[in-house]
Each structure stands twice: as C-alpha cells, then as structure tokens.
Scaffold this active site. Structure first.
Site, PDB file in Angstrom:
ATOM      1  N   ALA A   1     -36.862   5.431  24.904  1.00  0.00           N
ATOM      2  CA  ALA A   1     -35.405   5.543  24.878  1.00  0.00           C
ATOM      3  C   ALA A   1     -34.886   6.544  25.904  1.00  0.00           C
ATOM      4  CB  ALA A   1     -34.948   5.926  23.471  1.00  0.00           C
TER       5      ALA A   1
ATOM      6  N   LYS B   1     -31.661  24.621  21.090  1.00  0.00           N
ATOM      7  CA  LYS B   1     -31.939  23.289  20.555  1.00  0.00           C
ATOM      8  C   LYS B   1     -32.890  23.375  19.367  1.00  0.00           C
ATOM      9  CE  LYS B   1     -33.026  18.531  21.643  1.00  0.00           C
ATOM     10  NZ  LYS B   1     -33.468  17.534  22.626  1.00  0.00           N
TER      11      LYS B   1
ATOM     12  N   ASN C   1     -34.760  18.774  11.173  1.00  0.00           N
ATOM     13  CA  ASN C   1     -35.777  17.717  11.193  1.00  0.00           C
ATOM     14  C   ASN C   1     -36.687  17.747   9.966  1.00  0.00           C
ATOM     15  OD1 ASN C   1     -36.186  15.871  13.841  1.00  0.00           O
ATOM     16  ND2 ASN C   1     -35.072  17.714  14.374  1.00  0.00           N
TER      17      ASN C   1
ATOM     18  N   SER D   1     -34.653  12.493  14.347  1.00  0.00           N
ATOM     19  CA  SER D   1     -35.786  11.753  14.906  1.00  0.00           C
ATOM     20  C   SER D   1     -37.001  11.830  13.984  1.00  0.00           C
ATOM     21  CB  SER D   1     -36.144  12.298  16.294  1.00  0.00           C
ATOM     22  OG  SER D   1     -36.487  13.673  16.224  1.00  0.00           O
TER      23      SER D   1
ATOM     24  N   GLU E   1     -43.262  14.894  14.647  1.00  0.00           N
ATOM     25  CA  GLU E   1     -43.311  15.902  15.716  1.00  0.00           C
ATOM     26  C   GLU E   1     -43.369  17.320  15.140  1.00  0.00           C
ATOM     27  OE1 GLU E   1     -41.166  15.218  19.749  1.00  0.00           O
ATOM     28  OE2 GLU E   1     -39.834  14.482  18.192  1.00  0.00           O
TER      29      GLU E   1
END
Length: 323
Positions: free
Chosen positions: A10, A204, A212, A273, A285
């Site tokens: 993506a 970030k 997350n 995500s 992740e």
C-alpha cells in the site's frame, strides 16, 4: 535517479507511483496478483488529491533491476532480517536504504552522540541479523505519515497525508537526502529533511505504541479508545512513559499529549494496522512498535509500567492466537 521499492504494498506502491510521476526511474518489487496487475495496468492511485496512474517497471526478481541509487523498503520491520536476497542485488557502492517503517528502526543508535552510541537493539536487530543485510551506514531515516490501503490488486486507495519526513542518523543535511526530497516533491509528496528525525519517530510512536496494542487487545477503533474514559487515561499514561524514554535517549518531541489524543480521535472509526493484521491472521508489528521501546526502557532505567503491562498482554495474544 534510479529507485527500487522493495515491498510495493500500500505505501510502497504509492511512493513508487508518485516518484515515477515525478520523473524518477522506478522499479517495484512486488508479488502474486498485485504484481501481475501492476505489470498489466500500472499502479492506479485513487486519492482525494486527484486520481492518477503510473507505469513503473515491476518484477518479483530484484536481479532484473541491478544496483540503484535508493532502495525504499516498504516491508514490515519484522521482515528486515530475512530480506537480504531481495536487497543485495540492488546495492551499489553508494546505494542508500530508506526504511518506511513504523516504530524504532534498527539504526536508531547509529551515530547518535551520547552514552548509547552504536548500541544494538535486539528487538529490531536480533543477533545483528538486520544490520548484516541492511548496513546502518546506508540508512536514511524515514517517518511515514500517509494512510493508504490496497483496494484491489494494482489499485491503491490514498486516504490522507502526503508527508514522508527523512533524515540522516547523524543529523546532517546530506546531498543524498536533499536529492531524494526533491524527487519526492516532484512526485507530489511532502518530504522535509529533518535534522532531528528521531523526534518525529517518537511523535509517531506515541500513537503507535499506545493505540496499536490496545486496539489488538480490545478490537476497538481509534475513536472508541479515545472516547472511553478508562482507555483514554491508559493511552495518556503510555504516551507519558514514551516521552520519558525518549528524553532518556536525548529526544524531546515538541507535542502535547492532549493534542496527540485530539488528533487520534479525529481519525474516527479507523482500525489500527495492528488490529487489521490481527484480523487477517498476520504477524503483528510488536517488535518495532512495542518490544523495542520496552528494551530501551530497560537500557535507560525507565519504569514504564503501563507500557510493560500492555506489551506483556499483547505478546501473549500474538503467541496464543496467531499461527
């Protein structure tokens, strides 16, 4: 300028299409249906900023490409230690590696003046495996802000954001960063060269390390986590702990926790995500986004109790739910 995108998913396909539109020679390394669609029809980008189609060369064999000026890594960070066969054919004497990853990069302590200079972070560089295939001296840091998804093979839906902040690990403004920035801007992207890119990484990470894992544990969206008083408080505590760890390694991001929370709430009913990966049965992740931060807390003596509790719970989730 010759650029290869390894992992043209993506984000990778979006970057590659933009760079190609700006006049760079771009080669995409992709797989399966996505590769075949790009080879047949190009990369189609659907964006609120205007749709466009680009036709860069695409292959699943990097040996077809040969040495390039820049390799943009669109892979998840946990794939880095095993990506040597994809990257090695692309490396020339001066090839730069641009890692568009989330979380703490394997090069974090490379050329960082201070007590931790040269320290290896096991979570993202296990046994030095990542540094072996991706030498830190080749690295250009990159913090990715855009949100994109693969709508169908060869079709990228660009949701928001065009900024890719880049910077040298030593804080200099190098020619290779300046030239890459110019190529990105020519393709319609924002690409500031930052002297203190690690501050961007932590800004970030404040969101990623909090939202997350909590989303994976609760299956909640961004707005749900922000509007539920107890999880909002938990997120704020994680952000406080993140800023403490950042300060201990010399970074002082200039952003308030409340502003970060307001921004996240404004994203709306968006799944992180990590939650998307969990629902798809993919590896989480965790290493770069959470485990590496806990390791840095250990290195610096930070307590980080909330982060540690969330990490323990999410690590167990990944080990017991995913194959």
């Amino acid at each position: 300028m010759k650029i290869a995108v390894v992992g043209a998913g993506a984000i990778g396909a979006y970057v590659g299409a933009a760079l190609h539109r700006g006049g760079a020679e771009v080669h995409l390394v992709a797989r399966r249906d996505h590769l075949r669609a790009i080879q047949a029809e190009g990369v189609r980008v659907l964006s609120p900023r205007g749709d466009f189609t680009a036709h860069p060369h695409a292959t699943d064999d990097p040996n077809e490409i040969g040495p390039v000026d820049y390799v943009f890594l669109g892979l998840k960070a946990h794939s880095y230690p095993s990506c040597g066969s994809l990257v090695a054919p692309l490396l020339g004497e001066h090839t730069a590696l641009v890692a568009g990853q989330n979380g703490i990069p394997w090069w974090y302590f490379h050329r960082l003046t201070g007590p931790y200079e040269g320290r290896r972070i096991e979570a993202v560089d296990p046994g030095g495996a990542t540094s072996k295939v991706l030498p830190p001296e080749r690295a250009i840091g990159c913090v990715v802000y855009p949100a994109t998804v693969i709508e169908s093979p060869g079709v990228i839906r660009h949701l928001e954001g065009t900024r890719f902040s880049i910077g040298e690990p030593d804080g200099s403004v190098s020619r290779r960063c300046t030239e890459l920035s110019e190529a990105m801007v020519a393709g319609g992207l924002k690409c500031p060269v930052e002297r203190n890119l690690r501050d961007d990484i932590w800004i970030k990470l404040m969101g990623n390390a909090a939202f997350n894992p909590i989303s994976a544990l609760t299956r909640a969206t961004m707005v749900d986590m922000c509007r539920h008083p107890l999880t909002r408080t938990m997120v704020a505590r994680v952000m406080e702990e993140i800023l403490d760890i950042a300060a201990r390694v010399g970074s002082t991001p200039e952003i308030s926790i409340e502003k970060r929370l307001r921004g996240a709430e404004g994203v709306g009913a968006h799944k992180t995500s990590m939650l998307q990966d969990l629902e798809a049965g993919k590896q989480l992740e965790l290493d770069a986004i959470v485990t590496a931060v806990v390791e840095m807390a250990d290195i610096t003596g930070a307590e980080a109790p909330t982060l540690r509790a969330i990490h323990a719970s999410t690590d167990l989730l990944a080990r017991t739910v995913l194959p």
